[in-house]
Design an enzyme around this catalytic site. Structure first.
Site, short mmCIF file in Angstrom:
data_model
loop_
_atom_site.label_atom_id
_atom_site.label_comp_id
_atom_site.label_asym_id
_atom_site.label_seq_id
_atom_site.Cartn_x
_atom_site.Cartn_y
_atom_site.Cartn_z
N LYS A 38 47.91 10.79 43.86
CA LYS A 38 47.54 12.23 43.83
C LYS A 38 46.84 12.65 45.12
CE LYS A 38 47.29 12.73 38.79
NZ LYS A 38 47.27 11.35 38.29
O1 S5P Z 1 49.22 15.73 34.51
C1 S5P Z 1 49.06 14.51 34.52
C2 S5P Z 1 49.47 13.73 35.63
C3 S5P Z 1 49.34 12.36 35.56
S1 S5P Z 1 50.06 11.44 36.82
N1 S5P Z 1 48.50 13.87 33.46
C4 S5P Z 1 48.34 12.52 33.41
O2 S5P Z 1 47.84 12.02 32.40
N2 S5P Z 1 48.72 11.74 34.48
C5 S5P Z 1 48.52 10.27 34.48
O3 S5P Z 1 49.27 9.71 33.43
C6 S5P Z 1 47.07 9.82 34.27
O4 S5P Z 1 46.41 9.65 35.51
C7 S5P Z 1 47.23 8.52 33.52
O5 S5P Z 1 47.39 7.45 34.44
C8 S5P Z 1 48.54 8.68 32.75
C9 S5P Z 1 48.40 9.07 31.30
O6 S5P Z 1 47.80 8.04 30.56
P1 S5P Z 1 47.74 8.06 28.96
O7 S5P Z 1 46.94 6.84 28.63
O8 S5P Z 1 47.09 9.33 28.52
O9 S5P Z 1 49.18 7.95 28.47
#
Ligand code: S5P
Length: 261
Positions: free
Chosen positions: A94
C-alpha cells in the site's frame, strides 16, 4: 459476449502486462481464484502456510513488514515455494508517497520488495507520480501493480469520484497496472483484474471496522475475480480444509457468473 462470461484465460489475451497474463492463465490452469492473506508475524509460520496452502491458491499475499524475524532468506524461500506450488506473490505494501520516495521503498531498504514480489499495490491518492516511480523500478523486472480503488473497511473515504479517477489513472499505465483492490468490478474492459479483500464464509465484520462479504457475493454478484481471505482461513481449526472450502466457493461463484453471462 459480456466480460463476465469470459474465462480468465480468454481475458489474458487482452492484457498488456505479461504478469497479468500469467496470473489469469495460472488461475484457469490451477482452477483457483483464492488468494491467501498470510498475515502472520514469524518467518517460520509464513513458510509453513505457503508450503501447506500453496497448492490451493493463485496468490500469496504478504505483509512483509509484520514479520519479526525477517531475513532475505525468507523471501528466497517464498520464491522457491511459489515455483513449487505454482502461485504468485503479492506484497500488500500500500505505497502512498511521492514517486521518488516510493521508488526507494520498492527497490531498496530492508525488504527489497521489487526483487521477490510479483505484485504490489499503491494508493492513487498522491496522483500519477506514485505510479511513475514504481514503474521505473518494477516494469523492467516484469512486475505488476494494483491500485486501491475501494477498501473493505467501514467509513473509508473512497467515494465514486475517487474510484473513477483511480480507474482513469490506471488506464495511463496498461503495461504495469494490472488491476485493482476493490469490492466491485469497475469497468467493462476485460484486461483489468479485480481483487477483493474482506471475504469470509459469513458476512459481518471485526471490532476494528473490517467488513466481510461472502465469496459468492464478491465474485458472482459484484463481479470481481480473486477473493483474498486471511482470518477466515488462518483462524480456523483446520486451515487446509478451510482453504479448500474457500477455493471451491470462489470457483463455483466464477463458473456461475460465466454461465449467467
Ligand atoms: O480494503 C482492503 C484492502 C486490503 S489489501 N481491506 C483489507 O482487509 N485488505 C487486506 O486484506 C488487509 O490488510 C488484510 O491483510 C487482509 C484481510 O484480512 P482478513 O483477516 O480480514 O481476511
Amino acid at each position: 459476449m459480456t466480460v463476465s462470461s469470459l474465462s480468465y484465460q480468454d481475458r489474458a489475451d487482452y492484457c498488456q502486462a505479461p504478469i497479468a497474463k500469467q496470473l489469469l492463465q495460472l488461475m484457469d490452469e490451477k482452477k483457483t481464484n483464492l488468494a491467501l492473506s498470510a498475515d502472520v508475524t514469524s518467518a517460520q509460520q509464513l513458510i509453513a502456510y505457503a508450503e501447506q496452502l500453496g497448492p490451493e491458491i493463485c496468490l500469496l499475499k504478504t505483509h512483509i513488514d509484520i514479520i519479526e524475524d525477517f531475513t532475505a532468506g525468507l523471501t528466497q524461500t517464498l520464491r522457491r515455494l511459489a515455483e513449487k506450488h505454482h502461485f504468485l506473490i503479492f506484497e500488500d505494501r500500500k505505497f502512498a508517497d511521492i514517486g521518488n520516495t516510493v521508488k526507494h521503498q520498492y527497490e531498496g531498504g530492508l525488504y527489497r520488495i521489487a526483487d521477490w514480489a510479483d505484485l504490489t499495490n499503491a494508493h492513487s491518492l498522491p496522483g500519477p507520480g506514485i505510479i511513475h516511480g514504481l514503474y521505473e523500478v518494477g516494469r523492467k523486472k516484469n512486475r505488476g501493480l494494483l491500485l486501491l480503488a475501494e477498501m473493505s473497511s467501514a467509513g473509508h473515504l473512497m467515494d465514486s469520484a475517487y474510484i473513477q479517477k483511480t480507474l482513469a489513472m490506471a488506464e495511463q499505465f496498461p503495461d504495469f497496472v494490472i488491476g485493482f483492490i476493490t469490492q466491485h468490478a469497475l469497468s467493462t474492459h476485460p484486461h483489468w483484474i479485480y481483487l477483493t479483500p474482506g471475504v469470509k464464509r459469513d458476512a459481518g465484520g471485526d471490532s476494528l471496522l473490517q467488513q466481510y462479504v461472502t465469496p459468492e457475493k464478491a465474485i458472482y454478484e459484484q463481479g470481481t475475480d480473486i477473493i483474498i481471505v486471511g482470518r477466515g482461513i488462518l483462524a480456523a481449526k483446520d486451515p487446509l480444509t478451510e482453504a479448500k472450502s474457500y477455493r471451491q466457493q470462489g470457483w463455483d461463484a466464477y463458473l456461475k457468473r460465466r454461465k449467467a453471462g
